[in-house]
Design a protein around this motif. Structure first.
Motif, PDB file in Angstrom:
ATOM      1  N   ASP A   1     -28.119 -49.491   1.835  1.00  0.00           N
ATOM      2  CA  ASP A   1     -28.921 -48.310   1.484  1.00  0.00           C
ATOM      3  C   ASP A   1     -28.193 -47.039   1.917  1.00  0.00           C
ATOM      4  O   ASP A   1     -27.721 -46.933   3.053  1.00  0.00           O
ATOM      5  CB  ASP A   1     -30.287 -48.365   2.161  1.00  0.00           C
ATOM      6  CG  ASP A   1     -31.190 -49.451   1.567  1.00  0.00           C
ATOM      7  OD1 ASP A   1     -31.129 -49.654   0.345  1.00  0.00           O
ATOM      8  OD2 ASP A   1     -31.916 -50.100   2.345  1.00  0.00           O
TER       9      ASP A   1
ATOM     10  N   ALA B   1     -33.268 -36.387   3.788  1.00  0.00           N
ATOM     11  CA  ALA B   1     -33.681 -37.703   3.302  1.00  0.00           C
ATOM     12  C   ALA B   1     -32.978 -38.809   4.079  1.00  0.00           C
ATOM     13  O   ALA B   1     -33.588 -39.828   4.443  1.00  0.00           O
ATOM     14  CB  ALA B   1     -33.376 -37.822   1.812  1.00  0.00           C
ATOM     15  N   ALA B   2     -31.678 -38.620   4.357  1.00  0.00           N
ATOM     16  CA  ALA B   2     -30.942 -39.607   5.148  1.00  0.00           C
ATOM     17  C   ALA B   2     -31.514 -39.716   6.556  1.00  0.00           C
ATOM     18  O   ALA B   2     -31.605 -40.812   7.120  1.00  0.00           O
ATOM     19  CB  ALA B   2     -29.462 -39.222   5.205  1.00  0.00           C
TER      20      ALA B   2
ATOM     21  N   ARG C   1     -30.969 -41.338  -3.767  1.00  0.00           N
ATOM     22  CA  ARG C   1     -30.996 -42.535  -2.944  1.00  0.00           C
ATOM     23  C   ARG C   1     -30.444 -43.679  -3.774  1.00  0.00           C
ATOM     24  O   ARG C   1     -30.530 -43.679  -5.002  1.00  0.00           O
ATOM     25  CB  ARG C   1     -32.422 -42.882  -2.524  1.00  0.00           C
ATOM     26  CG  ARG C   1     -33.060 -41.963  -1.514  1.00  0.00           C
ATOM     27  CD  ARG C   1     -34.408 -42.534  -1.087  1.00  0.00           C
ATOM     28  NE  ARG C   1     -35.083 -41.683  -0.134  1.00  0.00           N
ATOM     29  CZ  ARG C   1     -35.874 -40.665  -0.459  1.00  0.00           C
ATOM     30  NH1 ARG C   1     -36.082 -40.376  -1.745  1.00  0.00           N
ATOM     31  NH2 ARG C   1     -36.448 -39.932   0.465  1.00  0.00           N
TER      32      ARG C   1
ATOM     33  N   ASP D   1     -34.962 -41.599   6.392  1.00  0.00           N
ATOM     34  CA  ASP D   1     -34.819 -43.022   6.105  1.00  0.00           C
ATOM     35  C   ASP D   1     -33.877 -43.733   7.069  1.00  0.00           C
ATOM     36  O   ASP D   1     -33.757 -44.962   7.017  1.00  0.00           O
ATOM     37  CB  ASP D   1     -34.298 -43.222   4.675  1.00  0.00           C
ATOM     38  CG  ASP D   1     -35.251 -42.673   3.620  1.00  0.00           C
ATOM     39  OD1 ASP D   1     -36.420 -42.414   3.962  1.00  0.00           O
ATOM     40  OD2 ASP D   1     -34.823 -42.500   2.464  1.00  0.00           O
TER      41      ASP D   1
ATOM     42  N   VAL E   1     -27.823 -42.440   0.978  1.00  0.00           N
ATOM     43  CA  VAL E   1     -28.116 -41.234   0.207  1.00  0.00           C
ATOM     44  C   VAL E   1     -26.772 -40.638  -0.191  1.00  0.00           C
ATOM     45  O   VAL E   1     -25.875 -40.515   0.657  1.00  0.00           O
ATOM     46  CB  VAL E   1     -28.944 -40.221   1.015  1.00  0.00           C
ATOM     47  CG1 VAL E   1     -29.039 -38.889   0.273  1.00  0.00           C
ATOM     48  CG2 VAL E   1     -30.337 -40.766   1.294  1.00  0.00           C
TER      49      VAL E   1
END
Length: 547
Positions: free
Chosen positions: A101, A130-131, A94, A134, A103
């Motif tokens: 922001d 993860a993307a 990240r 988030d 990944v």
């Protein structure tokens, strides 16, 4: 006493001072050759200082086949880990790129040629997860020789695993961008590397399914110069852009910032909506004005009214039609996707752009960008200026009719606001392919018709000299288009036409777009689609023409 380090460029062989080479991000200052970077260096170059947070990777099978060639696979892994300091051929983190922001998953060719085994597949999938969690963009930096043979079928199936992960991000509307570095081949190229929304390549980077040596050994043919390089890929419509390493951070941040919406509502602008406000004009004179080579082109308008425009190219299949261009930018602070026919002013420009007559690859490119706009929730603007779709053998064999039909169908269902403007010529299905919008406008000096006046005259009067008569009969001018409710509004032009004052013409276009989006931008999408369906279903009914 310090020792001066000199390095030989892998591309041209020139000696480069080591510190300068590092300052240039491992790019040769003499020839521009981009040397390979390890994954840690890549993350350090892309991400804002201090923002990187490495992502954990779930445990995977280490040696699923207990593979041995001239030595055990486990020994090869151990050696690669010792040499690179990595657990495997990708590093995921990240972080932020100029405050955005993201990944990032960066591959490392030093680790067994960047080959994809189960650990790489798990890491890429974990980065996608993860993307998704988030709701931040996923950036994939690829460098790979392909699937890892020592893991056999397990490696092949990572193509399915990672492709599925990208599909899930599509469903969630999470942006994805690939940065193709040299080389990117086989299983990686045929999965996550080419499934992203936008594909950017470094200069000279090679990408393909089968490597050149294997191709030559298999088919016994000499390969063309520049085969599989970024420059060839761009020309063939397979990638969106080529960017030098030093421009990647700015390019990525610019693309991703286009998604950040401005909360202020669209303000009202100026449109002519009553036919009484438009003088009656000779139709043939309007046609001639619409074709004037001095008239502003799409690129002229974009330069004046769209901030931060980033062109995206290619249909990802067969080519990159020069007659249609598109990309993301901002109109009065709001992110938009703009797609347009592009002509030119000089003979050379007109020839290079095929006189604004798009082929199937042009309409497929437009459709790809519309789908991207839908995913990124960007309103779509189309600027139409074409005599018609490109006529010719190659266009017909490439599926011209199908490409136009699919573009019209897509616009009828596109789940984002759309505004189309006929800025010059609106010729036949080639124009309609970009014109099925929530609001359709035209400039006061534009024309829109089922066929060119010359074509109509040649067919019905059997003499192209009757083109002026045909233009009047077809009712192609803005006043008649407004009366027939083909357009929702007319954008005024400078007194001598758009070409007499291009800056004022662009400002008037800005006001017209503002007025149109004020009506549709904040309408709930299901209501917008219902109104769009009703608009086109009513065409041709008795009450559809103004008195």
């Amino acid at each position: 006493m310090a020792v001066t380090t000199w390095m030989a460029c892998d591309g041209c062989g020139s000696l480069v001072y080591g510190k300068r080479f590092a300052r240039e991000l491992n790019v040769c200052p003499e020839c521009g050759h981009h040397s390979r970077l390890g994954a840690p260096e890549r993350l350090a170059q892309l991400l804002d200082a201090g923002s990187a947070e490495l992502l954990p990777v779930a445990p995977t099978l280490v040696d699923p086949l207990e593979f041995v060639d001239d030595r055990p696979y486990t020994e090869r892994l151990a050696q690669a880990r010792e040499r690179t300091g990595l657990e495997d051929a990708v590093l995921c983190a990240r972080g932020r790129i100029l405050g955005v922001d993201v990944v990032v998953a960066a591959m490392d060719f030093r680790f067994l040629g960047g080959s994809m085994g189960v650990a790489v597949g798990e890491a890429i999938t974990g980065a996608a997860d993860a993307a998704a969690r988030d709701r931040v963009p996923l950036i994939l930096v690829t460098a790979s020789g392909g699937a890892r043979m020592q893991e056999g079928i397990w490696s092949l199936l990572q193509m399915a695993k990672t492709s599925q992960a990208l599909a899930e991000l599509d469903a969630l509307g999470v942006p994805t961008i690939s940065v193709i570095t040299d080389p990117t081949y086989a299983g990686v190229a045929a999965s996550f590397a080419t499934l992203t929304d936008v594909i950017i390549a470094e200069p000279g980077a090679r990408m393909g399914f089968t490597g050149p040596r294997v191709i030559m050994e298999t088919i016994g043919e000499r390969l063309p110069e520049g085969f599989q390089t970024a420059e060839t890929l761009l020309r063939c419509g397979l990638i969106d852009a080529i960017r030098p390493r030093g421009e990647l951070r700015v390019t990525l941040a610019g693309l991703l910032n286009q998604r950040r919406s401005v909360p202020a509502a669209w303000s009202a602008g100026a449109l002519i909506r009553r036919i009484e406000e438009l003088p009656a004009r000779d139709a043939w004179q309007v046609v001639r004005q619409a074709r004037d080579p001095g008239r502003p082109t799409a690129l002229d308008y974009i330069a004046q009214i769209v901030d931060g425009f980033c062109e995206l190219r290619g249909d990802r299949a067969t080519g990159d039609c020069p007659a249609i261009l598109g990309g993301v930018g901002r109109l009065e602070g709001r992110p938009i996707m703009i797609i347009a026919h592009q002509k030119g002013h000089t003979t050379a420009e007109l020839i290079a752009r095929d006189y604004g007559m798009a082929g199937p690859d042009g309409y497929r490119k437009a459709a790809r960008l519309m789908r991207l706009a839908e995913k990124w929730r960007l309103p779509v603007i189309t600027l139409i200026d074409t005599p018609g779709a490109h006529p010719g053998v190659a266009a017909e064999e490439g599926g011209q009719a199908i490409a136009i039909a699919e573009s019209v169908r897509l616009m009828s269902q596109l789940r984002t606001p759309t505004v189309a403007v006929v800025t010059g010529e609106g010729g036949s299905g080639g124009a309609l392919a970009l014109a099925m919008a929530d609001r359709v406008l035209c400039l006061a000096g534009a024309v829109y018709s089922v066929i060119s006046p010359e074509g109509c005259a040649a067919i019905l009067w059997r003499d192209r000299a009757h083109a002026p008569r045909a233009a009047a009969a077809l009712r192609v001018d803005a006043r008649e288009l407004l009366r027939m409710r083909v357009v929702d509004g007319v954008i005024p032009e400078p007194a001598g036409g758009a070409h007499s004052d291009p800056l004022l013409a662009a400002e008037l276009l800005r006001h017209g777009l503002r007025a149109a989006f004020a009506e549709v931008a904040d309408v709930p999408i299901d209501e917008l689609l219902a109104a769009r369906r009703q608009r086109y279903s009513e065409i041709g009914r008795d009450n559809h023409v103004r008195a």
